[in-house]
Design a protein around this motif. Structure first.
Motif, short mmCIF file in Angstrom:
data_model
loop_
_atom_site.label_atom_id
_atom_site.label_comp_id
_atom_site.label_asym_id
_atom_site.label_seq_id
_atom_site.Cartn_x
_atom_site.Cartn_y
_atom_site.Cartn_z
N ASP A 21 0.82 -1.21 0.00
CA ASP A 21 0.00 0.00 0.00
C ASP A 21 0.85 1.26 0.00
OD1 ASP A 21 -2.89 -0.96 2.01
OD2 ASP A 21 -2.38 -1.33 -0.07
N ASN A 22 1.92 1.25 0.77
CA ASN A 22 2.74 2.46 0.92
C ASN A 22 4.12 2.30 0.30
OD1 ASN A 22 0.74 3.82 2.46
ND2 ASN A 22 1.31 2.58 4.21
N CYS A 23 4.30 1.28 -0.53
CA CYS A 23 5.62 1.00 -1.08
C CYS A 23 5.88 1.63 -2.45
CB CYS A 23 5.84 -0.51 -1.18
SG CYS A 23 5.98 -1.31 0.43
N SER A 24 4.85 2.01 -3.15
CA SER A 24 5.02 2.48 -4.52
C SER A 24 4.90 3.99 -4.64
CB SER A 24 3.98 1.82 -5.43
OG SER A 24 4.14 0.43 -5.43
N ASN A 66 6.87 2.06 -15.46
CA ASN A 66 5.50 1.60 -15.19
C ASN A 66 4.69 1.54 -16.47
OD1 ASN A 66 3.36 0.77 -13.42
ND2 ASN A 66 2.48 2.80 -13.67
N LYS A 67 4.69 2.66 -17.23
CA LYS A 67 3.96 2.69 -18.49
C LYS A 67 4.42 3.87 -19.33
CE LYS A 67 0.05 5.04 -16.31
NZ LYS A 67 -1.37 4.99 -16.00
N ILE A 68 4.10 3.79 -20.61
CA ILE A 68 4.34 4.88 -21.54
C ILE A 68 3.00 5.58 -21.74
CG2 ILE A 68 5.19 5.55 -23.82
CD1 ILE A 68 7.29 4.18 -21.98
N ASN A 86 9.88 1.41 -5.85
CA ASN A 86 9.52 0.57 -4.71
C ASN A 86 10.36 1.00 -3.50
OD1 ASN A 86 9.08 -1.40 -2.80
ND2 ASN A 86 9.08 -3.06 -4.28
N THR A 87 9.71 1.56 -2.50
CA THR A 87 10.41 2.05 -1.31
C THR A 87 10.58 0.98 -0.23
OG1 THR A 87 8.35 2.82 -0.30
CG2 THR A 87 9.57 4.40 -1.66
N CYS A 88 10.02 -0.20 -0.45
CA CYS A 88 10.02 -1.24 0.58
C CYS A 88 10.96 -2.40 0.26
CB CYS A 88 8.60 -1.77 0.78
SG CYS A 88 7.44 -0.53 1.36
N THR A 89 11.98 -2.14 -0.49
CA THR A 89 12.92 -3.21 -0.82
C THR A 89 14.34 -2.67 -0.83
OG1 THR A 89 13.35 -4.99 -2.40
CG2 THR A 89 12.80 -2.85 -3.32
#
Length: 129
Positions: A21-24, A66-68, A86-89
């Motif tokens: 939920d809060n990682c991206s 993520n996308k164009i 990704n902030t959780c890795t």
């Protein structure tokens, strides 16, 4: 005594959360390369299309394309790349270049001019018969 089950239920649900939920985090990144891969004769909707491998450079491995995103103004299409971070890795701290295939499939036949955010003065002319 009646508050104990209520307190336990509150603590149980307070500890639950959807993973990620809060990682991206999302944002824009410059496109550093766009390699024309060719045209198709048709796709699922019956239209012709042009395909590109789009590349972006990131400061570490936690970023990805993520996308164009297309921004259309009549026959001119500005293409931008959206990243996801990704902030959780744990990330490898080295510059990486990532590539994503982009499919340009317009609704109508005609001549289109593709401009790439981050590649100044490049305009690709795509003719869809």
């Amino acid at each position: 005594m009646k508050t104990t089950p209520l307190l336990l239920a509150f603590l149980l649900f307070a500890g639950c959360s959807k993973e990620g939920d809060n990682c991206s985090q999302y944002g824009w990144v410059n496109i550093v390369g766009a390699k024309y891969m060719g045209k198709s004769t048709s796709d699922a909707r019956g239209q012709n299309g042009a395909f590109y491998d789009v590349s972006c450079t990131f400061p570490n491995s936690c970023y990805a394309i993520n996308k164009i995103v297309e921004m259309r103004d009549k026959d001119t299409v500005l293409l931008k790349a959206e990243y996801i971070y990704n902030t959780c890795t744990v990330c490898t701290q080295a510059f990486t270049t990532q590539t994503k295939t982009y499919s340009f499939i317009p609704a109508d036949n005609g001549t289109y001019y593709l401009k790439w955010e981050g590649i100044p003065n490049r305009v690709d002319t795509v003719k869809i018969p």
